[in-house]
Structure formats: C-alpha cells, structure tokens
Design an enzyme around this catalytic site. Structure first.
Site, PDB file in Angstrom:
ATOM      1  N   SER A  15       1.543   6.913   9.148  1.00  0.00           N
ATOM      2  CA  SER A  15       1.972   6.316   7.898  1.00  0.00           C
ATOM      3  C   SER A  15       2.600   4.960   8.215  1.00  0.00           C
ATOM      4  CB  SER A  15       2.943   7.254   7.159  1.00  0.00           C
ATOM      5  OG  SER A  15       3.255   6.755   5.879  1.00  0.00           O
ATOM      6  N   HIS A  42      -1.672   6.661   5.605  1.00  0.00           N
ATOM      7  CA  HIS A  42      -1.243   6.522   4.215  1.00  0.00           C
ATOM      8  C   HIS A  42      -1.507   5.102   3.721  1.00  0.00           C
ATOM      9  CE1 HIS A  42       1.806  10.067   4.596  1.00  0.00           C
ATOM     10  NE2 HIS A  42       0.565  10.476   4.422  1.00  0.00           N
ATOM     11  N   ASP A 135       4.854  14.367   6.140  1.00  0.00           N
ATOM     12  CA  ASP A 135       3.445  14.724   6.089  1.00  0.00           C
ATOM     13  C   ASP A 135       2.902  14.907   7.514  1.00  0.00           C
ATOM     14  OD1 ASP A 135       0.984  15.287   4.972  1.00  0.00           O
ATOM     15  OD2 ASP A 135       0.433  13.195   4.645  1.00  0.00           O
TER      16      ASP A 135
END
Length: 199
Positions: A15, A42, A135
C-alpha cells in the site's frame, strides 16, 4: 526451503510506499523467473493506473494488469486493476469483481491472498510489504494455514510499518526480512528450481 518444487504462485501485497517497494522486490528477478507474480497495490479507484508502465521500465519481468478469465503464466507480473478485487480461481485464471470494499480497499490484498490459498494450498508464497492499514494480515494467515510460505517486510524498513506489523502479529510468518533479503531468497529459490529442471 527444503522442498521448492511445488510452488506455483507468488502473491504480493503493498500500500503506502508500495511502488518503490515493488521495484525493489522485483527489480533483480530475471526475465525467466519461474513463478507468476500477482500483486495488489492499493490504488485510488477513480484514476487510471500507470503502475504497470512504471514497473516495466524498472524490472525484467513482463508487467500487466490482470484481465477477467486470463490464464496465469510464469515470468509475468499481474497487477490488480484499480477498483476491482482480484481473485485466483482453482484453474489458475483470474476473476475480477466489484464486491464490497475489504479493509476499506478495492482491490484488497486479503481477497487475493485468501483466494490464492484456496486455489493453490501449499503451492503459494505470500509477501506483505509496506502499508498504512492491516490489509493482508488475515490473508497471509490463511496462506500459512493452507501450508503456503509466508514472508513480511521487516517493519522497521518499511515506509509505513502498520501493514507489516499487522501481518507479523496475525500471521506469524515464516520469514521477516528487509526487501533485499526477500529478493535474495526468491533468487535462491529460482536457482534451485532451474537446477531441478536440468536434472
């Protein structure tokens, strides 16, 4: 790394800071790297991603966005498209969905990792790198439960250590290493696999 012959898939999640981390992780892998690489980074849902174009400038492997029902091939890096979850099916093809956000994200790392674990069991390697949320932690734990190999970027070396910290705590991964050391591990795995194919 006593038995490396069974691996079929490498899945990666990142991310915040992930673009730099992906270049660092993949930049030294050879163009004939024996595994397919599937990555979730992401991304803002409303923008066209240039991640594949950027990565193709810096790494030897072919990089492309994954497509619906596409067969997964070795020596290729597949990226989840913006605003789509990326799932791995048991026949080693992709499914793209617009299902609800997971961990406030779509694509979500957990979705990729959990479906890869279900599709490939112990034949998956999962890597969680830099990111500012949790995540990937649950998905990496699922990979480990299914017998796959799990690795996390050493949190102190990450641009954002929240995601690696969560993955270490939840999944208790097999290895926690700086990115360069993870790449060294993958290169050693590649060399071992090539020797096996020559015997």
């Amino acid at each position: 790394m006593s038995d490396t012959s069974g691996f079929k898939l490498l899945v990666v999640g990142s991310s915040l800071g992930g673009m730099t981390a992906l270049v660092q992780l993949l930049g030294r892998l050879p163009e004939d790297f024996f595994l397919p690489v599937v990555a979730v980074q992401h991304l803002a849902p409303s923008t066209e991603s240039q991640l594949a174009e950027i990565l193709n400038r810096h790494i030897a492997l072919q990089v492309k966005e994954a497509e619906e029902k596409e067969s997964i091939s070795a020596s290729t890096v597949y990226l989840a498209p913006p605003n789509y979850h990326l799932l791995v099916e048991t026949d080693l093809t992709f499914t793209l969905t617009l299902d609800e956000l997971v961990n406030y994200a779509r694509p979500a790392i957990d979705v990729l990792f959990e479906t890869a674990a279900e599709a490939c069991g112990p034949a998956v390697i999962g890597i969680v790198m830099t990111g500012a949320n949790s995540d990937g932690a649950k998905g990496l734990s699922h990979i480990k439960q299914k017998g796959g190999w799990t690795m996390v970027q050493e949190p102190s070396t990450a641009q954002s250590k929240a995601m690696p910290d969560a993955a270490v705590k939840t999944a208790k991964p097999d290895l926690v290493l700086p990115i360069d050391a993870i790449t060294d591990w993958l290169l050693a795995l590649h060399t071992t696999q090539k020797r096996r194919t020559l015997v």
